[in-house]
Design an enzyme around this catalytic site. Structure first.
Site, short mmCIF file in Angstrom:
data_model
loop_
_atom_site.label_atom_id
_atom_site.label_comp_id
_atom_site.label_asym_id
_atom_site.label_seq_id
_atom_site.Cartn_x
_atom_site.Cartn_y
_atom_site.Cartn_z
N ASP A 107 0.79 -1.23 0.00
CA ASP A 107 0.00 0.00 0.00
C ASP A 107 0.82 1.28 0.00
O ASP A 107 0.27 2.38 -0.09
CB ASP A 107 -0.97 0.01 1.19
CG ASP A 107 -0.28 -0.26 2.53
OD1 ASP A 107 0.88 0.18 2.71
OD2 ASP A 107 -0.91 -0.92 3.39
N HIS A 122 7.06 -7.09 -1.12
CA HIS A 122 6.12 -7.64 -2.10
C HIS A 122 5.71 -6.64 -3.17
O HIS A 122 4.74 -6.87 -3.89
CB HIS A 122 4.88 -8.18 -1.38
CG HIS A 122 5.19 -9.34 -0.48
ND1 HIS A 122 4.39 -9.68 0.59
CD2 HIS A 122 6.23 -10.22 -0.47
CE1 HIS A 122 4.92 -10.73 1.21
NE2 HIS A 122 6.03 -11.07 0.58
N CYS A 184 4.83 -1.67 -25.92
CA CYS A 184 5.05 -2.86 -26.73
C CYS A 184 3.80 -3.71 -26.93
O CYS A 184 3.87 -4.77 -27.54
CB CYS A 184 6.15 -3.72 -26.12
SG CYS A 184 5.61 -4.64 -24.64
N SER A 223 1.03 -12.13 10.77
CA SER A 223 0.96 -13.49 11.32
C SER A 223 2.17 -14.31 10.90
O SER A 223 2.39 -15.40 11.43
CB SER A 223 -0.31 -14.18 10.83
OG SER A 223 -0.27 -14.35 9.42
N GLY A 249 -3.63 -11.84 17.52
CA GLY A 249 -3.77 -13.22 17.10
C GLY A 249 -2.44 -13.93 17.01
O GLY A 249 -1.38 -13.38 17.28
#
Length: 274
Positions: A107, A122, A184, A223, A249
């Protein structure tokens, strides 16, 4: 769940002796900016996993479905603003430049908050790359072309999803037109790592170098279920570095952490790094 005030004090005390902290962030830090997260507190997917690279490149209907959902979801994703957690990390880095920041998020909110030398592990969703010639362009330009080519899709509204797309079902995606590369006529793809793709070696190397120079590691809002992030936590502990986790969590690194805090990322960081 630990209160933000208590978690902030514990994190502040844990960070105090360290001058070169390797920080790895995940989706949990951006939920305060209105971007949904991928997993529930048990680490399980809340929805079907995102599209994988082979489907995107090899299946024209899957590719049209991806771009249609992305077209509808992009405006809300683009409007997201850095929250207290992003801003706290940016101020901390500016005050103490020895700390490194690697994010699994696409983001760009850390960069927009003012963080220095962010490694976007990423990639970033605000950039688009041609898979044939490698030409790059801002996502805003591609969004304009999509709007011109698909006027009937402009007014659709749907629930936002973590990757900047939208929850669309039951539509004829085959009629959604995807513009080719202007240079292209090749295939355009957001400059993010899809499932089935490898993280570019240069980004992995930059993160590894930052970890090698660190004296501790802090994970925020992840996580660590994806190996591309977990490997850094495992490498940190193998090198004898203290490892702190700030996440609501379970995480994949719970059993190797030296500190685990389950609290709100934004409020905790804002107070701990003040």
């Amino acid at each position: 769940m630990t209160s933000a005030a208590s978690a902030a004090q514990r994190l502040h005390d844990w960070l105090r002796p360290h001058r070169r902290v390797f920080v790895l962030t995940g989706a949990g830090i951006s939920t305060g900016s209105g971007i949904p997260h991928y997993r529930d507190e048990s680490g399980a997917w809340q929805r079907k996993p995102p599209i994988d690279f082979r489907a995107f490149t090899g299946d024209a209907r899957a590719r049209s479905r991806y771009w249609a959902r992305s077209f509808v979801g992009w405006p809300a994703f683009d409007r997201a603003q850095p929250n207290a957690g992003h801003l706290a990390l940016a101020r901390w880095q500016q005050r103490e430049p020895g700390h490194a920041l690697v994010t699994q998020n696409v983001d760009a909110l850390h960069s927009r908050a003012g963080s220095l030398d962010v490694v976007d592990l990423h990639g970033r969703l605000d950039e688009v790359v041609c898979l044939d010639c490698g030409a790059r362009q801002p996502r805003a330009q591609v969004q304009e072309r999509l709007m011109q080519d698909n006027p009937d899709w402009r007014d659709l509204d749907a629930a936002a999803l973590p990757d900047g797309d939208a929850d669309l079902d039951g539509l004829d995606f085959e009629r959604f037109r995807i513009p080719p590369c202007a240079a292209c006529a090749g295939m355009l793809k957001p400059d993010v790592v899809f499932f089935g793709e490898n993280v570019p070696r240069a980004r992995v190397s930059a993160a590894q170098q930052a970890l090698a120079a660190a004296d501790a590691m802090l994970v925020v809002g992840s996580s660590l279920m994806v190996y591309s992030g977990f490997r850094f936590a495992r490498a940190a502990r193998e090198a004898g570095l203290p490892l702190a986790l700030l996440n609501r969590g379970v995480t994949r690194a719970d059993d190797i952490a030296t500190l685990k805090l389950e609290a709100d990322c934004g409020a905790t960081l804002d107070a701990a790094l003040a």
